[in-house]
Design a protein around this motif. Sequence first.
Motif, short mmCIF file in Angstrom:
data_model
loop_
_atom_site.label_atom_id
_atom_site.label_comp_id
_atom_site.label_asym_id
_atom_site.label_seq_id
_atom_site.Cartn_x
_atom_site.Cartn_y
_atom_site.Cartn_z
N LEU A 63 19.37 26.18 -6.09
CA LEU A 63 17.92 26.12 -6.07
C LEU A 63 17.49 24.66 -6.23
O LEU A 63 18.00 23.95 -7.09
CB LEU A 63 17.31 26.97 -7.19
N PHE A 64 16.54 24.22 -5.40
CA PHE A 64 16.11 22.82 -5.39
C PHE A 64 15.38 22.49 -6.69
O PHE A 64 14.41 23.15 -7.06
CB PHE A 64 15.20 22.58 -4.20
N GLY A 65 15.85 21.43 -7.38
CA GLY A 65 15.26 21.04 -8.65
C GLY A 65 14.66 19.65 -8.68
O GLY A 65 14.03 19.28 -9.67
N GLY A 66 14.82 18.85 -7.62
CA GLY A 66 14.22 17.52 -7.60
C GLY A 66 15.11 16.51 -6.90
O GLY A 66 16.19 16.83 -6.41
N MET A 67 14.62 15.27 -6.86
CA MET A 67 15.31 14.17 -6.17
C MET A 67 15.10 12.87 -6.94
O MET A 67 14.07 12.68 -7.59
CB MET A 67 14.78 13.96 -4.76
N THR A 68 16.04 11.96 -6.82
CA THR A 68 15.91 10.61 -7.36
C THR A 68 16.32 9.62 -6.28
O THR A 68 17.32 9.84 -5.58
CB THR A 68 16.80 10.41 -8.60
N CYS A 76 11.18 19.02 -10.43
CA CYS A 76 10.38 20.23 -10.44
C CYS A 76 10.10 20.66 -11.88
O CYS A 76 11.03 20.73 -12.69
CB CYS A 76 11.10 21.36 -9.71
N PRO A 77 8.84 20.95 -12.22
CA PRO A 77 8.51 21.29 -13.60
C PRO A 77 9.11 22.60 -14.07
O PRO A 77 9.24 22.84 -15.26
CB PRO A 77 6.98 21.38 -13.58
N GLU A 78 9.50 23.49 -13.13
CA GLU A 78 10.03 24.79 -13.53
C GLU A 78 11.52 24.73 -13.90
O GLU A 78 12.08 25.72 -14.38
CB GLU A 78 9.85 25.81 -12.40
N VAL A 79 12.17 23.58 -13.66
CA VAL A 79 13.62 23.50 -13.85
C VAL A 79 13.96 23.24 -15.31
O VAL A 79 13.45 22.30 -15.92
CB VAL A 79 14.20 22.38 -12.97
N PRO A 80 14.84 24.05 -15.96
CA PRO A 80 15.28 23.78 -17.33
C PRO A 80 16.02 22.46 -17.40
O PRO A 80 16.52 21.95 -16.40
CB PRO A 80 16.22 24.96 -17.63
N GLN A 81 16.10 21.88 -18.59
CA GLN A 81 16.79 20.61 -18.76
C GLN A 81 18.27 20.76 -18.38
O GLN A 81 18.92 21.74 -18.73
CB GLN A 81 16.68 20.15 -20.21
#
Length: 208
Positions: A63-68, A76-81
């Motif tokens: 599941l896509f959680g973000g990029m750097t 993504c704000p919904e992604v757990p640490q």
Amino acid sequence: ASKAAIGGDNDFKIDLTYPDGVEGTSEFHLSCSDEDMNDLLEDCLKPQGNGKDNNPDLINDFLFGGMTGDNGQFICPEVPQPSSTAFPTEDTACNFVPQQEAESCDDLKDVTELTMIWNGPDGVNVTTPLNQEFHNLQNGTAIKFNANKDVMGNDFEIYLTGAVEGKSVFHLSCSDSGMDGPDDCGMPQGSGKQRLRRRRAKSTKGTT
């Protein structure tokens, strides 16, 4: 991921082995031209791993959680640490982060964006009055809707096709007691202020 480390290739591949011994490959496209993995508002928690061309032979279980990148990042704000390997608790899965001391819907009026998580069957398409389109939504996918009360009034209606056909309604005036503060995170939504169910599953007549 580093393009230089993988020979300048835009396709970042990883090999996986499941506990039952099944092996496979996932692929992620790094050039930002993968339309399912380049937008913070629309792509958070979308299934990933089948590459830019949606290759069915690749494993699409991420599941896509973000990029750097070199110039910044979005997460993504919904992604757990990432440090947590346990299933997310209610506190980590549904975080209400006040901005400018907003602690309720009334404090942040007017509502300009809604974040919803699709909890129905896989394969649903959604269109909104502001011409947003979301295709082939999977159960658990987070969606960010743009909202404009001046355009649509207090009742924001979206239309569903595919595995579910019908419409959902979200009330924007903060008078919906089931959707007006942090206590409502994770609560079912879509039936409007009156809580009337307005969706029906696609007919399965002729199947068993």
